[in-house]
Scaffold this active site. Structure first.
Site, PDB file in Angstrom:
ATOM      1  N   CYS A 337       0.864  -1.333   0.073  1.00 52.14           N
ATOM      2  CA  CYS A 337       0.152   0.233   0.126  1.00 52.14           C
ATOM      3  C   CYS A 337       0.668   1.282  -0.005  1.00 52.14           C
ATOM      4  O   CYS A 337       0.583   2.299  -0.799  1.00 52.14           O
ATOM      5  CB  CYS A 337      -1.064  -0.048   1.177  1.00 52.14           C
ATOM      6  SG  CYS A 337      -1.069  -1.497   2.297  1.00 52.14           S
ATOM      7  N   ARG A 366       6.643 -11.371   5.253  1.00 50.41           N
ATOM      8  CA  ARG A 366       5.924 -11.411   6.616  1.00 50.41           C
ATOM      9  C   ARG A 366       6.621 -12.288   7.598  1.00 50.41           C
ATOM     10  O   ARG A 366       6.738 -13.517   7.236  1.00 50.41           O
ATOM     11  CB  ARG A 366       4.965 -11.217   6.644  1.00 50.41           C
ATOM     12  CG  ARG A 366       4.053 -10.128   5.793  1.00 50.41           C
ATOM     13  CD  ARG A 366       2.709 -10.043   6.122  1.00 50.41           C
ATOM     14  NE  ARG A 366       1.883  -9.194   5.123  1.00 50.41           N
ATOM     15  CZ  ARG A 366       0.757  -8.850   4.783  1.00 50.41           C
ATOM     16  NH1 ARG A 366      -0.262  -9.973   5.166  1.00 50.41           N
ATOM     17  NH2 ARG A 366       0.101  -8.223   3.894  1.00 50.41           N
ATOM     18  N   GLN A 384       0.872 -10.983  -3.591  1.00 44.67           N
ATOM     19  CA  GLN A 384      -0.676 -10.643  -3.229  1.00 44.67           C
ATOM     20  C   GLN A 384      -1.051 -10.145  -4.571  1.00 44.67           C
ATOM     21  O   GLN A 384      -0.369  -9.696  -5.287  1.00 44.67           O
ATOM     22  CB  GLN A 384      -0.621  -9.437  -2.201  1.00 44.67           C
ATOM     23  CG  GLN A 384      -0.317  -9.873  -0.698  1.00 44.67           C
ATOM     24  CD  GLN A 384      -0.570  -8.710  -0.111  1.00 44.67           C
ATOM     25  OE1 GLN A 384      -0.032  -7.438  -0.172  1.00 44.67           O
ATOM     26  NE2 GLN A 384      -1.362  -8.790   1.078  1.00 44.67           N
ATOM     27  N   ASP A 386      -2.737  -7.580  -5.244  1.00 43.73           N
ATOM     28  CA  ASP A 386      -3.317  -6.601  -4.607  1.00 43.73           C
ATOM     29  C   ASP A 386      -3.855  -5.272  -5.438  1.00 43.73           C
ATOM     30  O   ASP A 386      -3.185  -5.139  -6.477  1.00 43.73           O
ATOM     31  CB  ASP A 386      -1.978  -5.856  -3.665  1.00 43.73           C
ATOM     32  CG  ASP A 386      -2.247  -5.225  -2.612  1.00 43.73           C
ATOM     33  OD1 ASP A 386      -3.436  -5.164  -2.075  1.00 43.73           O
ATOM     34  OD2 ASP A 386      -1.384  -4.956  -1.728  1.00 43.73           O
ATOM     35  N   HIS A 388      -5.264  -0.884  -5.004  1.00 42.61           N
ATOM     36  CA  HIS A 388      -5.671   0.092  -4.157  1.00 42.61           C
ATOM     37  C   HIS A 388      -6.338   1.111  -4.957  1.00 42.61           C
ATOM     38  O   HIS A 388      -5.761   1.324  -5.852  1.00 42.61           O
ATOM     39  CB  HIS A 388      -4.595   0.685  -3.490  1.00 42.61           C
ATOM     40  CG  HIS A 388      -3.766  -0.167  -2.432  1.00 42.61           C
ATOM     41  ND1 HIS A 388      -2.874  -0.846  -2.884  1.00 42.61           N
ATOM     42  CD2 HIS A 388      -4.116  -0.493  -1.117  1.00 42.61           C
ATOM     43  CE1 HIS A 388      -2.178  -1.743  -1.753  1.00 42.61           C
ATOM     44  NE2 HIS A 388      -3.114  -1.572  -0.864  1.00 42.61           N
ATOM     45  N   LYS A 468     -14.753  -4.303   6.617  1.00 42.31           N
ATOM     46  CA  LYS A 468     -14.289  -4.769   5.487  1.00 42.31           C
ATOM     47  C   LYS A 468     -15.357  -6.108   5.110  1.00 42.31           C
ATOM     48  O   LYS A 468     -15.967  -6.443   5.794  1.00 42.31           O
ATOM     49  CB  LYS A 468     -12.802  -5.465   5.968  1.00 42.31           C
ATOM     50  CG  LYS A 468     -12.904  -6.613   7.049  1.00 42.31           C
ATOM     51  CD  LYS A 468     -11.635  -7.530   7.112  1.00 42.31           C
ATOM     52  CE  LYS A 468     -11.915  -8.346   8.333  1.00 42.31           C
ATOM     53  NZ  LYS A 468     -10.813  -9.153   8.461  1.00 42.31           N
ATOM     54  N   HIS A 514      -8.332  -1.112  -0.155  1.00 42.53           N
ATOM     55  CA  HIS A 514      -7.480  -2.050  -0.368  1.00 42.53           C
ATOM     56  C   HIS A 514      -8.148  -3.426  -0.684  1.00 42.53           C
ATOM     57  O   HIS A 514      -9.406  -3.630  -0.077  1.00 42.53           O
ATOM     58  CB  HIS A 514      -6.625  -2.880   1.175  1.00 42.53           C
ATOM     59  CG  HIS A 514      -5.828  -1.769   1.687  1.00 42.53           C
ATOM     60  ND1 HIS A 514      -4.699  -1.526   1.721  1.00 42.53           N
ATOM     61  CD2 HIS A 514      -6.654  -1.000   2.452  1.00 42.53           C
ATOM     62  CE1 HIS A 514      -4.280  -0.704   2.652  1.00 42.53           C
ATOM     63  NE2 HIS A 514      -5.422  -0.111   3.078  1.00 42.53           N
TER      64      HIS A 514
END
Length: 641
Positions: A337, A366, A384, A386, A388, A468, A514
């Site tokens: 992000c 991670r 990911q 991902d 945004h 979410k 996200h």
RNA sequence: GCCGGCGUAGCUCAGGGGUAGAGCAACUGAUUCGUAAUCAGUAGGUCGAGGGUUCAAUUCCCCCCGCCGGCUCCA
């Protein structure tokens, strides 16, 4: 007298104090035999509990063993029987808790000596004895003080702890034989009602799940309405084992991990990488179509970026340690992000630019504790899918709707058609204004409702920075996998001072979401492997067709066919090994390749191939062109589902 | 991280204080074969890493690494 109405429409008058077992007498024997409890005005009671006085009519519904509630009750009783067996076999064991769980039950014991597999056998044998003796389960109510005294006298400290935390003045206990347990109940009438059970495993488990507490020894077991149902459950477990992506990953040469590389780090072998590449290509094409801009960002960044984002504070124990670069600390990225935000902020944005949608297959790292790593599902480095989205507040609902439909479209393309959808709302600790939260929750809800799909609300389960939507996909054998997530974020736009110029030329704060559809490619791939049991549909299969020759005479023609297939983009392999056809067929079958093209003298002379499907079905001989067209059509249909 | 189990040939696994075996795979040869395993031979191991005990350790002990099952679905 109490007037009773049954769910089958019949009714009768009974004396108060009569047990439900007595009350149900006169019912159909078949029903009676299966009944393990009753629901009285919606609340569950054991069969041996007495009917309470009531002036109003009482509605009684028999609860059969094979229902969810019936099995839960049976499993809970089985947990008590297990505890009785453990206590009679091993001295000095203290009881913690023993609930029924989905598909079974467990009981936690405090003991110095962990249970071995042999112990489980002994306990199981003891349980069978207890069941055979057919001890009645009897429940009674006690004052809290009396109960505390009772369990204190028995040295059951955990029970004391539980009692002292319970609300109300009285608690109930249940007995069978010489075994007494604190229990809400209800139970089966007697131990003999347990028809089919099995102890499955033992494992350490912290008291109340906290590492700060003492570690207890947990025994898992399960119970079913019949031996047949139990066997079926065991067969299901074996089926799941067969589909295990770690096992198939090795067998089909899809991926490995290596201790020389490091735990939780995945090596994608050519076949696994091929599937991933197809997923990625599909993903990219669909995102471009859906008006996303695809971006790339670095794998490391100055640690200050993460201090600013808040990850350094909130997420520290999951971050890898910083590395020194010319006196400045950098870390590998745990999230994408902040990078996307930087791209957004690289110039002034107008409301006319919004929504801005940045998508990236971003690989993040991670730190996960060694004990939680699991195949491809829990790793330390993953990619990911991902994105945004930055938007004005009034674009929120439309964007959420768009993302939601897009998500379902993508998931369905991979063969997932059943979902569990959850909306998580504002938790106790949160950032952002109440007003924004309310709006965002309303927008998420409206978007969900517009899909017409059922969803449940998890109150207070949202992340601190926004509400979410989570989507769990259900695989072929009914297991749920958490993959997709769509999260509103009120935090990062503030922290990074993300802005746009509105219609009035004023600086405004965009809303950010996200979202990840597959979650991570690793997890999604693992899920796909298990969903398809390694037999990928043709559009995803790493090898779509293998060409098998019957004798050496066919080699040259087979090589020509191979060249043609490759030239047309079919993922083909050529097997001209000096082996019998049956051997090659068996191998291709075990490798779960969708098509095997048999080429012998007959096919060679006719300029054809003889395809055989993965399932064993032999198709009529056809020209290579015909085969290619069929595969192409199948792939288009597969990806566009 | 914690509890328990496990780590032996590429894979699946047996063995066990006196420096290791099977099946499959690999390799070589024979065989040229029609829809789930052709036959024969050969080769392959620092028994996860390090340390200790012992005349001797792959086996026993310690430590590390990795893998597997778990670690609130609340009486």
């Amino acid at each position: 007298m109490v007037s009773i109405r049954f769910t089958d429409g019949s009714s009768r008058e009974c004396n108060e104090g009569a047990t439900f077992l007595e009350i149900l007498k006169g019912h159909d024997k078949g029903i009676l035999k299966k009944t393990v409890a009753v629901k009285v005005n919606g609340a569950l009671y054991g069969l041996k509990e007495p009917l309470c006085a009531s002036s109003a009519p009482v509605y009684v519904e028999p609860v059969p063993l094979e229902t969810k509630e019936g099995l839960e009750l049976c499993r809970h009783s089985a947990a008590h029987v297990m505890a009785q067996a453990v206590k009679s076999l091993y001295g000095g064991v203290k009881l913690a808790i023993g609930p029924a769980i989905e598909d079974g039950f467990y009981y936690d014991f405090d003991t110095d000596r962990p249970f071995t597999p042999e112990d489980l056998e002994k306990i199981e044998a003891k349980m069978k004895e207890i069941i055979k003796v057919d001890y009645p389960f009897t429940g009674e109510s006690l004052s809290k003080d009396a109960a505390l005294g009772l369990f204190k006298g028995m040295g059951e400290g955990y029970k004391e702890e539980i009692i002292s935390e319970l609300k109300g003045d009285s608690v109930s206990i249940y007995k069978q034989g010489d075994f007494i347990d604190l229990c809400r109940g209800p139970h089966l009438p007697s131990t003999g009602w347990i028809k089919a059970f099995k102890l499955l495993s033992s494992a350490g488990a912290y008291w109340r799940g906290s590492e700060k507490n003492r570690m207890l020894q947990r025994i898992y077991g399960t119970a079913f309405a019949s031996k047949a149902a139990l066997d079926e459950h065991i067969a299901r477990m074996e089926e799941a084992k067969k589909r295990d992506h770690r096992k198939l990953g090795r067998e089909l040469d899809l991926f490995t991990t290596s201790e020389d590389i490091g735990a939780g780090l995945v090596l994608w072998h050519p076949h696994g990488a091929t599937v991933r590449r197809i997923i990625e290509d599909f993903w990219k094409a669909e995102h471009v179509n859906a008006m996303y801009d695809i971006v790339y960002t670095p794998h490391i960044a100055v640690v200050d970026l993460w201090k600013k984002s808040g990850h350094w504070d909130f997420y520290r124990e999951n971050l890898f340690s910083p590395m020194d670069v010319e006196g400045q600390d950098y870390i590998v990225k745990p999230m994408n992000c902040p990078f996307h935000i930087q791209i957004y902020k690289s110039r002034l944005r107008s409301y006319r630019d919004l929504p801005v949608r940045y998508a990236e297959l971003g690989t993040v790292y991670r730190y996960e504790r060694s004990g939680v790593l699991h195949g491809l599902l829990r790793v330390r480095g993953f990619t990911q899918d991902d994105a945004h989205i930055f938007m004005t507040p009034d674009q929120l609902e439309g964007e959420i709707k768009g993302v939601l439909n897009f998500t379902l479209y993508i998931l369905k393309a991979f063969g997932f058609n059943e979902f569990d959808i959850y909306l998580s709302t504002r938790p106790e600790k949160y950032v952002g204004s109440l007003d924004n939260w309310a709006k965002a929750e309303a927008a998420l809800k409206a978007a969900l409702e517009s899909t017409g799909l059922p969803f449940s609300i998890d109150p207070g389960e949202g992340v601190f920075y926004g509400p979410k939507i989570d989507i769990k996909i259900k695989d072929v054998i009914g297991r749920s996998w958490q993959c997709s997530t769509i999260q509103v974020d009120f935090n990062l736009p503030e922290r990074f001072d993300v802005t746009y110029r509105d219609e009035a030329g004023k600086e405004s704060r965009p809303i950010m979401i996200h979202r990840a559809l597959m979650g991570s490619l690793e997890r999604f791939f693992g899920c796909l492997v298990e969903h398809y049991a390694g037999a990928f549909p043709t559009w995803l299969a790493p090898v779509q067709a293998v060409i098998l020759t019957v004798t050496e005479r066919n080699d040259a023609y087979a090589a020509e066919v191979y060249k043609t297939l490759k030239g047309r983009g079919i993922r083909a392999e050529l097997d001209v090994r000096n082996e019998k056809l049956g051997f090659k067929i068996r191998e291709g079958q075990l490798r779960k390749i969708p098509y095997q093209l048999v080429i012998g003298d007959k096919e060679m002379s006719e300029g054809k191939v003889a395809p055989r499907r993965r399932g064993g079905e032999t198709l009529p001989a056809q020209t290579v062109e015909e085969f290619i067209e069929a595969v192409e059509a199948e792939c288009v249909a597969g990806a566009a589902r």
